[in-house]
Design a protein around this motif. Structure first.
Motif, PDB file in Angstrom:
ATOM      1  N   GLU A  40       0.820  -1.271   0.189  1.00  0.00           N
ATOM      2  CA  GLU A  40       0.114   0.076   0.117  1.00  0.00           C
ATOM      3  C   GLU A  40       0.947   1.163   0.170  1.00  0.00           C
ATOM      4  O   GLU A  40       1.784   1.299   0.702  1.00  0.00           O
ATOM      5  CB  GLU A  40      -0.899   0.139   1.199  1.00  0.00           C
ATOM      6  CG  GLU A  40      -1.946  -1.030   1.321  1.00  0.00           C
ATOM      7  CD  GLU A  40      -2.583  -0.898   2.532  1.00  0.00           C
ATOM      8  OE1 GLU A  40      -2.376  -0.479   3.527  1.00  0.00           O
ATOM      9  OE2 GLU A  40      -3.695  -1.939   2.532  1.00  0.00           O
ATOM     10  N   GLY A  41       0.565   2.367  -0.845  1.00  0.00           N
ATOM     11  CA  GLY A  41       1.156   3.598  -0.704  1.00  0.00           C
ATOM     12  C   GLY A  41       2.317   3.219  -1.783  1.00  0.00           C
ATOM     13  O   GLY A  41       2.414   2.428  -2.471  1.00  0.00           O
ATOM     14  N   GLY A  42       3.300   4.204  -1.562  1.00  0.00           N
ATOM     15  CA  GLY A  42       4.267   4.330  -2.667  1.00  0.00           C
ATOM     16  C   GLY A  42       5.494   5.058  -1.931  1.00  0.00           C
ATOM     17  O   GLY A  42       5.688   5.803  -1.007  1.00  0.00           O
ATOM     18  N   GLY A  43       6.903   4.614  -2.613  1.00  0.00           N
ATOM     19  CA  GLY A  43       7.960   5.439  -2.083  1.00  0.00           C
ATOM     20  C   GLY A  43       8.364   5.138  -0.648  1.00  0.00           C
ATOM     21  O   GLY A  43       8.342   3.866  -0.344  1.00  0.00           O
ATOM     22  N   ALA A  44       8.649   5.901   0.066  1.00  0.00           N
ATOM     23  CA  ALA A  44       9.273   5.582   1.607  1.00  0.00           C
ATOM     24  C   ALA A  44       7.979   5.310   2.317  1.00  0.00           C
ATOM     25  O   ALA A  44       8.205   4.699   3.402  1.00  0.00           O
ATOM     26  CB  ALA A  44       9.835   6.915   2.076  1.00  0.00           C
ATOM     27  N   ALA A  45       7.073   5.601   1.918  1.00  0.00           N
ATOM     28  CA  ALA A  45       5.545   5.425   3.033  1.00  0.00           C
ATOM     29  C   ALA A  45       5.061   4.001   2.432  1.00  0.00           C
ATOM     30  O   ALA A  45       4.026   3.718   2.769  1.00  0.00           O
ATOM     31  CB  ALA A  45       4.680   6.558   2.470  1.00  0.00           C
ATOM     32  N   THR A  46       5.734   3.167   1.738  1.00  0.00           N
ATOM     33  CA  THR A  46       5.071   1.903   1.263  1.00  0.00           C
ATOM     34  C   THR A  46       4.971   1.076   2.248  1.00  0.00           C
ATOM     35  O   THR A  46       5.797   0.856   3.218  1.00  0.00           O
ATOM     36  CB  THR A  46       6.067   1.162   0.369  1.00  0.00           C
ATOM     37  OG1 THR A  46       6.157   2.173  -1.112  1.00  0.00           O
ATOM     38  CG2 THR A  46       5.360  -0.238  -0.276  1.00  0.00           C
TER      39      THR A  46
END
Length: 64
Positions: A40-46
């Motif tokens: 879920e989410g993307g980048g560093a917040a995955t």
């Protein structure tokens, strides 16, 4: 409040706790397709989410 679908998944930390392994092992098991995962989410917040049903299946196989 969690929706029904969200309640069916746990984060990698909780999956590791339930299986009695470290979080890295959970990711390895997912890579071996022994655990069902979604992100879920993307980048560093995955967020790496693990199917609770697949955790329970793996636990029952290990107990045999």
């Amino acid at each position: 409040m969690l929706t029904e679908n969200e309640a069916e998944y746990v984060n990698a930390r909780e999956a590791a706790r339930l299986l009695g392994v470290i979080q890295r092992a959970v990711r390895n098991l997912a890579g071996q397709q022994r655990l069902e995962v979604k992100t879920e989410g993307g980048g560093a917040a995955t967020r790496f989410m693990v199917s609770l049903a697949s955790v329970q299946r793996l636990r029952s196989k290990r107990q045999r």
